[in-house]
Write a protein that holds these residues in place. Structure first.
Motif, mmCIF file in Angstrom:
data_model
loop_
_atom_site.group_PDB
_atom_site.id
_atom_site.type_symbol
_atom_site.label_atom_id
_atom_site.label_comp_id
_atom_site.label_asym_id
_atom_site.label_seq_id
_atom_site.Cartn_x
_atom_site.Cartn_y
_atom_site.Cartn_z
ATOM 1 N N ASN A 125 39.632 41.491 48.231
ATOM 2 C CA ASN A 125 38.974 41.490 46.926
ATOM 3 C C ASN A 125 38.455 40.100 46.591
ATOM 4 O O ASN A 125 38.975 39.102 47.077
ATOM 5 N N LYS A 126 37.473 40.057 45.725
ATOM 6 C CA LYS A 126 36.941 38.780 45.260
ATOM 7 C C LYS A 126 37.843 38.216 44.167
ATOM 8 O O LYS A 126 38.415 38.978 43.379
ATOM 9 N N GLY B 198 30.752 33.065 46.056
ATOM 10 C CA GLY B 198 31.763 32.680 47.035
ATOM 11 C C GLY B 198 32.569 31.450 46.672
ATOM 12 O O GLY B 198 33.480 31.075 47.402
ATOM 13 N N ALA B 199 32.241 30.796 45.575
ATOM 14 C CA ALA B 199 33.000 29.630 45.121
ATOM 15 C C ALA B 199 33.678 29.974 43.794
ATOM 16 O O ALA B 199 33.225 30.868 43.067
ATOM 17 N N VAL B 200 34.758 29.285 43.499
ATOM 18 C CA VAL B 200 35.444 29.504 42.233
ATOM 19 C C VAL B 200 35.616 28.180 41.512
ATOM 20 O O VAL B 200 35.790 27.129 42.123
ATOM 21 N N ILE C 51 35.738 25.214 44.177
ATOM 22 C CA ILE C 51 36.440 25.289 45.460
ATOM 23 C C ILE C 51 36.021 26.565 46.179
ATOM 24 O O ILE C 51 35.519 27.496 45.561
ATOM 25 N N SER C 52 36.250 26.602 47.467
ATOM 26 C CA SER C 52 35.955 27.821 48.224
ATOM 27 C C SER C 52 37.154 28.763 48.152
ATOM 28 O O SER C 52 38.288 28.340 47.904
ATOM 29 N N LYS C 53 36.886 30.015 48.384
ATOM 30 C CA LYS C 53 37.930 31.041 48.374
ATOM 31 C C LYS C 53 39.037 30.714 49.377
ATOM 32 O O LYS C 53 40.199 31.000 49.135
ATOM 33 N N LYS C 54 38.704 30.074 50.488
ATOM 34 C CA LYS C 54 39.700 29.771 51.520
ATOM 35 C C LYS C 54 40.741 28.751 51.059
ATOM 36 O O LYS C 54 41.804 28.650 51.648
#
Length: 97
Positions: free
Chosen positions: A32-33, A61-63, A82-85
């Protein structure tokens, strides 16, 4: 997978206090996002320490993450999105100190 993290600063007061523990599940964002208002544990993008923050925006894709205690939080207002990773997982519950 479930992990436990200790809250070590005051950036999420009054909801999470220094010394509390949070239970974090690591599978939510595999399928999920990230969603606005989710509370997450993430890796600081510059020094690799763990941070507890709330997602305020999720764009392309960034938060963008922020602490609830705006005056006492280092967050995306300083280090950017930040990135999801970089997200370790979503907070499921708090265990009071």
């Amino acid at each position: 997978m479930i992990s436990r993290f200790k809250v070590v600063d005051r950036s999420m007061e009054p909801l999470f206090n220094e010394g509390d523990f949070v239970i974090v599940e690591k599978f939510s964002y595999l399928f999920n996002k990230p969603r606005e208002r989710d509370v997450v544990v993430l890796r600081h993008p510059h020094n690799n320490k763990y941070l507890l923050k709330r997602i305020s925006k999720a764009i392309n894709g960034a938060v963008f993450v922020e602490g609830d205690n705006k005056n006492g939080s280092e967050d995306s207002r300083q280090f950017g999105p930040i990135s999801k990773k970089e997200i370790i997982g979503k907070v499921l519950m708090r265990i009071f100190k």
